[in-house]
Design a protein around this motif. Structure first.
Motif, PDB file in Angstrom:
ATOM      1  N   LEU B  45       8.600 -12.367   7.744  1.00  0.00           N
ATOM      2  CA  LEU B  45       9.720 -12.288   6.806  1.00  0.00           C
ATOM      3  C   LEU B  45       9.838 -10.889   6.223  1.00  0.00           C
ATOM      4  N   LEU B  46       8.720 -10.359   5.750  1.00  0.00           N
ATOM      5  CA  LEU B  46       8.710  -9.026   5.146  1.00  0.00           C
ATOM      6  C   LEU B  46       9.159  -7.969   6.146  1.00  0.00           C
ATOM      7  N   VAL B  51      10.290  -4.244   4.788  1.00  0.00           N
ATOM      8  CA  VAL B  51       9.133  -3.829   3.991  1.00  0.00           C
ATOM      9  C   VAL B  51       8.048  -3.310   4.925  1.00  0.00           C
ATOM     10  N   GLU B  52       7.450  -2.188   4.579  1.00  0.00           N
ATOM     11  CA  GLU B  52       6.471  -1.598   5.488  1.00  0.00           C
ATOM     12  C   GLU B  52       5.037  -1.709   5.009  1.00  0.00           C
ATOM     13  N   VAL B  53       4.875  -1.860   3.709  1.00  0.00           N
ATOM     14  CA  VAL B  53       3.527  -1.963   3.143  1.00  0.00           C
ATOM     15  C   VAL B  53       3.493  -3.046   2.069  1.00  0.00           C
ATOM     16  N   VAL B  54       2.439  -3.849   2.072  1.00  0.00           N
ATOM     17  CA  VAL B  54       2.218  -4.817   0.984  1.00  0.00           C
ATOM     18  C   VAL B  54       0.824  -4.712   0.454  1.00  0.00           C
ATOM     19  N   SER B  55       0.675  -4.943  -0.822  1.00  0.00           N
ATOM     20  CA  SER B  55      -0.656  -5.048  -1.411  1.00  0.00           C
ATOM     21  C   SER B  55      -1.084  -6.505  -1.352  1.00  0.00           C
ATOM     22  N   SER B  56      -2.382  -6.717  -1.501  1.00  0.00           N
ATOM     23  CA  SER B  56      -2.879  -8.097  -1.492  1.00  0.00           C
ATOM     24  C   SER B  56      -2.233  -8.889  -2.623  1.00  0.00           C
ATOM     25  N   GLY B  57      -1.964  -8.214  -3.726  1.00  0.00           N
ATOM     26  CA  GLY B  57      -1.345  -8.891  -4.859  1.00  0.00           C
ATOM     27  C   GLY B  57       0.043  -9.400  -4.533  1.00  0.00           C
ATOM     28  N   GLU B  58       0.840  -8.557  -3.917  1.00  0.00           N
ATOM     29  CA  GLU B  58       2.207  -8.961  -3.583  1.00  0.00           C
ATOM     30  C   GLU B  58       2.228 -10.086  -2.554  1.00  0.00           C
ATOM     31  N   LEU B  59       1.464  -9.905  -1.497  1.00  0.00           N
ATOM     32  CA  LEU B  59       1.447 -10.907  -0.437  1.00  0.00           C
ATOM     33  C   LEU B  59       0.894 -12.234  -0.963  1.00  0.00           C
ATOM     34  N   ALA B  60      -0.160 -12.134  -1.765  1.00  0.00           N
ATOM     35  CA  ALA B  60      -0.766 -13.342  -2.326  1.00  0.00           C
ATOM     36  C   ALA B  60       0.233 -14.093  -3.190  1.00  0.00           C
ATOM     37  N   GLY B  78     -11.434  -8.209   9.949  1.00  0.00           N
ATOM     38  CA  GLY B  78     -11.748  -6.792  10.019  1.00  0.00           C
ATOM     39  C   GLY B  78     -11.056  -6.059   8.890  1.00  0.00           C
ATOM     40  N   SER B  79     -11.110  -4.750   8.915  1.00  0.00           N
ATOM     41  CA  SER B  79     -10.487  -3.943   7.863  1.00  0.00           C
ATOM     42  C   SER B  79      -9.156  -3.399   8.346  1.00  0.00           C
ATOM     43  N   TYR B  80      -8.099  -3.993   7.886  1.00  0.00           N
ATOM     44  CA  TYR B  80      -6.789  -3.527   8.320  1.00  0.00           C
ATOM     45  C   TYR B  80      -5.943  -3.004   7.163  1.00  0.00           C
ATOM     46  N   GLY B  81      -6.551  -2.807   6.010  1.00  0.00           N
ATOM     47  CA  GLY B  81      -5.824  -2.284   4.860  1.00  0.00           C
ATOM     48  C   GLY B  81      -6.245  -0.854   4.550  1.00  0.00           C
ATOM     49  N   THR B  82      -5.522  -0.251   3.646  1.00  0.00           N
ATOM     50  CA  THR B  82      -5.861   1.092   3.192  1.00  0.00           C
ATOM     51  C   THR B  82      -6.135   1.048   1.697  1.00  0.00           C
ATOM     52  N   ARG B  83      -7.310   1.470   1.297  1.00  0.00           N
ATOM     53  CA  ARG B  83      -7.683   1.421  -0.121  1.00  0.00           C
ATOM     54  C   ARG B  83      -6.723   2.235  -0.963  1.00  0.00           C
ATOM     55  N   VAL B  85      -3.736   1.622  -1.381  1.00  0.00           N
ATOM     56  CA  VAL B  85      -2.365   1.491  -0.891  1.00  0.00           C
ATOM     57  C   VAL B  85      -1.988   0.033  -0.632  1.00  0.00           C
ATOM     58  N   GLY B  86      -2.625  -0.566   0.352  1.00  0.00           N
ATOM     59  CA  GLY B  86      -2.288  -1.936   0.717  1.00  0.00           C
ATOM     60  C   GLY B  86      -2.379  -2.106   2.221  1.00  0.00           C
ATOM     61  N   TYR B  87      -1.624  -3.039   2.735  1.00  0.00           N
ATOM     62  CA  TYR B  87      -1.644  -3.301   4.165  1.00  0.00           C
ATOM     63  C   TYR B  87      -0.341  -2.861   4.814  1.00  0.00           C
ATOM     64  N   ASP B  88      -0.449  -2.263   5.982  1.00  0.00           N
ATOM     65  CA  ASP B  88       0.731  -1.938   6.773  1.00  0.00           C
ATOM     66  C   ASP B  88       1.230  -3.247   7.386  1.00  0.00           C
ATOM     67  N   VAL B  89       2.449  -3.609   7.049  1.00  0.00           N
ATOM     68  CA  VAL B  89       2.974  -4.911   7.466  1.00  0.00           C
ATOM     69  C   VAL B  89       2.919  -5.088   8.974  1.00  0.00           C
ATOM     70  N   ALA B  90       3.393  -4.074   9.701  1.00  0.00           N
ATOM     71  CA  ALA B  90       3.457  -4.186  11.158  1.00  0.00           C
ATOM     72  C   ALA B  90       2.070  -4.360  11.766  1.00  0.00           C
ATOM     73  N   VAL B  91       1.121  -3.573  11.255  1.00  0.00           N
ATOM     74  CA  VAL B  91      -0.241  -3.631  11.783  1.00  0.00           C
ATOM     75  C   VAL B  91      -0.855  -5.006  11.533  1.00  0.00           C
ATOM     76  N   LEU B  92      -0.736  -5.466  10.304  1.00  0.00           N
ATOM     77  CA  LEU B  92      -1.342  -6.739   9.940  1.00  0.00           C
ATOM     78  C   LEU B  92      -0.692  -7.885  10.705  1.00  0.00           C
ATOM     79  N   GLN B  93       0.609  -7.809  10.818  1.00  0.00           N
ATOM     80  CA  GLN B  93       1.371  -8.797  11.566  1.00  0.00           C
ATOM     81  C   GLN B  93       0.870  -8.887  13.008  1.00  0.00           C
TER      82      GLN B  93
END
Lengths: 258, 258
Positions: B45-46, B51-60, B78-83, B85-93
């Motif tokens: 959806l994002l 939307v290109e980046v989400v934080s754990s707070g927003e997604l949660a 694994g580690s797919y976020g950036t401290r 910053v948050g998570y790259d939507v495309a990568v995490l997806q």
DNA sequence: GCGTGTGAAACGATTCACAGCA
DNA sequence: TGCTGTGAATCGTTTCACACGC
């Protein structure tokens, strides 16, 4: 001051419940609560078959849990078994039914009569467990006025008339995901306090409202994960009748038993 | 020597899985696994919204879990976020999709085309998540030959031809409860290793087969329990817009958004 | 003797709190 | 500074093992 809203959590066993103070019997642990309907169904079956007494071992075997878990679950309701003997089917059935609210008949409104909604409107598993579909609601002019299982489909615009008239406190949501939250808001406003949500969307509702979500796509995705796991690590244990081999038809009933 | 059979446990999250050895990535905890499809859906959806980046707070927040839980869940992959910053939507997806098997398209067979089965055959939530219904099977002569969503209903007697031909490893069971076990036995014999069971019955299957059960009546019963609780202990907190009062129609869309 | 009912132990899941890094 | 990733603490669930009473 915005009213307190809770997110209805996702997976089965996402249930948002207020239940502030404890009433006469204690609150059941969610994990236990989720199993009680299964026990009750099996007890109904047994009682119809004329069985009068079951041990925790037998009942547990039938429903696929461990005897210890079954006993622990039942112990939350009180002591309804006899040591050295087992449980009286009729007694346990009555007690479980009372606890689960199967004594009353619950009126239910279904919103959204696409494929899934129509199937749910005719689903025998609802009526057989004490639920009565009292209203069907959809905004599609093509559907309004049609009857499903003897009940007429009402216009969603008339929701504010229909729900109070039928007195439904439980609603089934089978709308597209985009519509679910708006409909839920209106239902809650009308006094609905339990929602079974089939839409693939997260509902936000006041604390006092209980929501359970059933996401059919999600269920398949979980299976797909396991499938993938299995195909990733091919052989390990001995060949288990191995795959798509030999049609070799065993069992071929011509019709489902009614 | 009877083959090892396991009882498919009941409630959602009853999944019987063999998964003997661990393959390359570790096995996900069941609770986490059950939430991943929800995360994935929100990410899709994002990404569609740009939307290109989400934080754990927003997604949660969007999916209704705590940020800590979301992070813990994702950390299993694994580690797919950036401290910071948050998570790259495309990568995490992409990562989540790969993990869940959304990369492949899974062929699915549906057995039982009553109300529910037909609804499932046309359910868009399946196709949109990487599943393709490749076969429909039912023993009812009235139904055989009919088409649902472009697919012809085959005779249950021909199951042993149909399943191997389509290569389905995932089956959806929407038969009456009494027929479910017999059909499941045949499916397993044909190499099906994942079953989504809508029948109100407990399936016994070999260890390597994964079963998930969806019992719609049971879901309503759990809601009824909560309803009963609420009506037992009437007032306690302040009156919350109180019941069925004032129709006062807020929000009245004329049609569900497509 | 046998099966229930239940504390205690083991296990799993969630929440907390903070170290570590962009 | 801000948010991820994660050990440690907490909480809930399941399993174990046995005392109790029919």
């Amino acid at each position: 001051m915005p009213p307190i809203q809770t997110r209805a959590s996702s997976t089965t066993d996402g249930s948002t419940a207020a239940s502030v103070g404890l009433s006469t019997p204690v609150d059941l642990p969610p994990a236990t609560l989720a199993r009680l309907p299964v026990y009750l169904r099996e007890l109904n079956l047994l009682s119809r078959t004329g069985v009068e007494v079951v041990s925790s071992g037998e009942l547990a075997e039938a429903v696929g849990v461990s005897p210890a878990q079954l006993r622990k679950d039942l112990s939350h309701l009180g002591s309804y078994g006899t040591r050295g003997v087992g449980y009286d089917v009729a007694v346990l059935q009555a007690q479980l039914g009372r606890e689960m609210g199967s004594a009353r008949e619950w009126p239910v409104v279904i919103v959204g009569l696409g494929n899934l909604g129509r199937a749910l409107a005719g689903y025998s598993g609802f009526s057989s467990r004490g639920f009565r579909i009292v209203a069907l609601v959809d905004p599609d002019p093509e559907l309004i006025g049609q009857r499903v299982n003897g009940i007429e489909i009402n216009d969603l615009a008339d929701l504010e008339d229909v729900v109070p008239r039928t007195g439904a406190a439980i609603a089934v949501l089978a709308t597209p995901a985009e519509a679910a939250q708006a409909v839920a808001d209106r239902l809650v406003h009308l006094g609905v306090t339990s929602i079974l949500n089939f839409a693939a969307s997260v509902l936000t509702v006041p604390e006092r409202v209980t929501v359970r979500k059933v996401d059919l796509g999600q269920e398949l995705q979980i299976l797909a994960y396991h499938e993938q796991r299995k195909s990733d690590e091919p052989v390990l244990a001995g060949p288990p009748a191995s795959g798509t081999g030999h049609p070799e038809p065993v069992l071929t009933p011509e019709r489902f038993p009614s």
